[in-house]
Design an enzyme around this catalytic site. Sequence first.
Site, mmCIF file in Angstrom:
data_model
loop_
_atom_site.group_PDB
_atom_site.id
_atom_site.type_symbol
_atom_site.label_atom_id
_atom_site.label_comp_id
_atom_site.label_asym_id
_atom_site.label_seq_id
_atom_site.Cartn_x
_atom_site.Cartn_y
_atom_site.Cartn_z
ATOM 1 N N GLU A 296 0.831 -1.207 0.000
ATOM 2 C CA GLU A 296 0.000 0.000 0.000
ATOM 3 C C GLU A 296 0.866 1.258 0.000
ATOM 4 O OE1 GLU A 296 -3.402 2.011 2.922
ATOM 5 O OE2 GLU A 296 -1.894 0.636 3.727
ATOM 6 N N LYS A 345 -9.233 2.086 -2.640
ATOM 7 C CA LYS A 345 -9.557 1.750 -1.249
ATOM 8 C C LYS A 345 -10.928 2.312 -0.904
ATOM 9 C CE LYS A 345 -7.334 1.831 3.325
ATOM 10 N NZ LYS A 345 -6.146 2.333 4.061
ATOM 11 N N CYS A 393 -5.039 -2.682 3.316
ATOM 12 C CA CYS A 393 -4.786 -2.415 4.726
ATOM 13 C C CYS A 393 -5.986 -2.716 5.612
ATOM 14 C CB CYS A 393 -4.311 -0.964 4.883
ATOM 15 S SG CYS A 393 -3.521 -0.655 6.489
#
Length: 514
Positions: A296, A345, A393
């Site tokens: 990420e 995301k 994440c």
Amino acid sequence: MAALFALGCCLSLLPALQQPGPSIGSVAMAENRRLVWSGALAAGLLAGVALPPLGSPPLLWLALVPLWAFGPGPAALWAAAAVLVSHRWLLWLHPLDWIGVPLPLSLPLCLLLWLALGLLGAGLVALWRALVGRFGAGRWSVALLASALWGLGEVWMAKGPLFWLGLGAAVLPGDRALAGLAQWIGAGGLAALQLLLAWGLWRLLACWWEGRRGLWRGWLSWLLVLALLHGLGWQQLQRSALEDPGAPWLSVLVLQPDIPTREKFSWVQQRSLERQLRQAQADAEAQGADLLVLPEGALALGQGLPTAAGVEVLSGGFRQEETQLRSSVLRFPPQALQAEGGIDKHRLVPLGEWVPGGALLRWAGLSAVGGVEPGAASRLLQRPQGDLAVAICYEIADGSGLIAASRAGGGWILASANLDPYPLLLQRQFQALSQLRAIEASRWLVSAANSGPSLVVQPDGRLGASLAPMEPGTLLVRLQARANQTVYGQLGEWPLLLAAGAGLVASRSRMRQS
């Protein structure tokens, strides 16, 4: 030692855990108020320890016993203690001077965030316990309803910004056999199961304290149920461990750059990343890898690859969608220098990447980039060589999102993360959640993280090869892109909803009879 301490706590609390008549320990709480509150605190601390990275269900069952017996107030204290212990890694945000927060305010701000999370958990559990008390916790139907509602609550909260770790994750890494049931009921069902097992333990302990005879049958039944659950879970894992003869194999090279987040945009660190990326591209070609994956946020906004190579690259980075900044996993086809697609995301870290009303407050949050906007909810990344499910994440906590992507055609799971500057505690929690996600979907999972954990998880939850944390390196892994579906993948949360409905109907019927 921890188990003996937990058992001693439960035995010392037995005067407060007994249930005189239909009320839930009301007399005991009046006479033993200090014992009740100290017991709630001790049990909450134990619950926080029992969650990953330890992942010990027996300790959790003992810690959950007082939660069934006490009222909303002590339950709130229990929850606050459990949340603060399990989420203590938040304190590693300090110091925040690198993003402009004055050093004298840094530690108080981190403490405030940590305590606010504990307060939120306390409020939610107090509401849950008030509902349990309204119906009467001693009834099996109420226990079924309350446990199912808790499980559904964890699933629902995992879709929002304020959830990381719950009772559903407590089975790992310590009890992989029980975790195998996630293929049927998911993490929400596992959370409900922990509460139901603790409820049975509470009833047995309370009856033993009251001197009832013939309890050996109850203890034997409880142990037989526990053995049956483990047997069923282990059977599911054995099926997942079998190689799928029709599924293609892939070779994936993982790059763990270990670039300090507080320095990631400095010239020195950017040069270090470029050198590592060039070498990783060359290694991927030399080793015949099908993919090279980076963690990420590895690439800055607009940054491309340093050189064209004959291997596809999936890299964490950023891209601009009109006026909105997105944190993404970017896809670079072979021989491409610039990204040609990706997935954004969706579940952002509150106050880290996203601040409610941040535009009005002119504050982008506690992030190196700040001002990130969420992308589409789907976690499916489509690519010509085969689709995959992606968790960036924080999204590793949302099992229902990844199971939906697997159901839509994701053949394996990529977890892309940057857990710097947090301690190994958070890495091990991330690893346990990765194991749970692999088991739920019966999929191979590859984790690519800036400082760790970078590893591969097999469909039965076993950990494969990994890189040492906090050190740069590369890891070549082989995996299968699968198409099979677990029961949870097919039914989702329907088993939990049916359990909640059955508990509600039985509870109301019992209340009308009384």
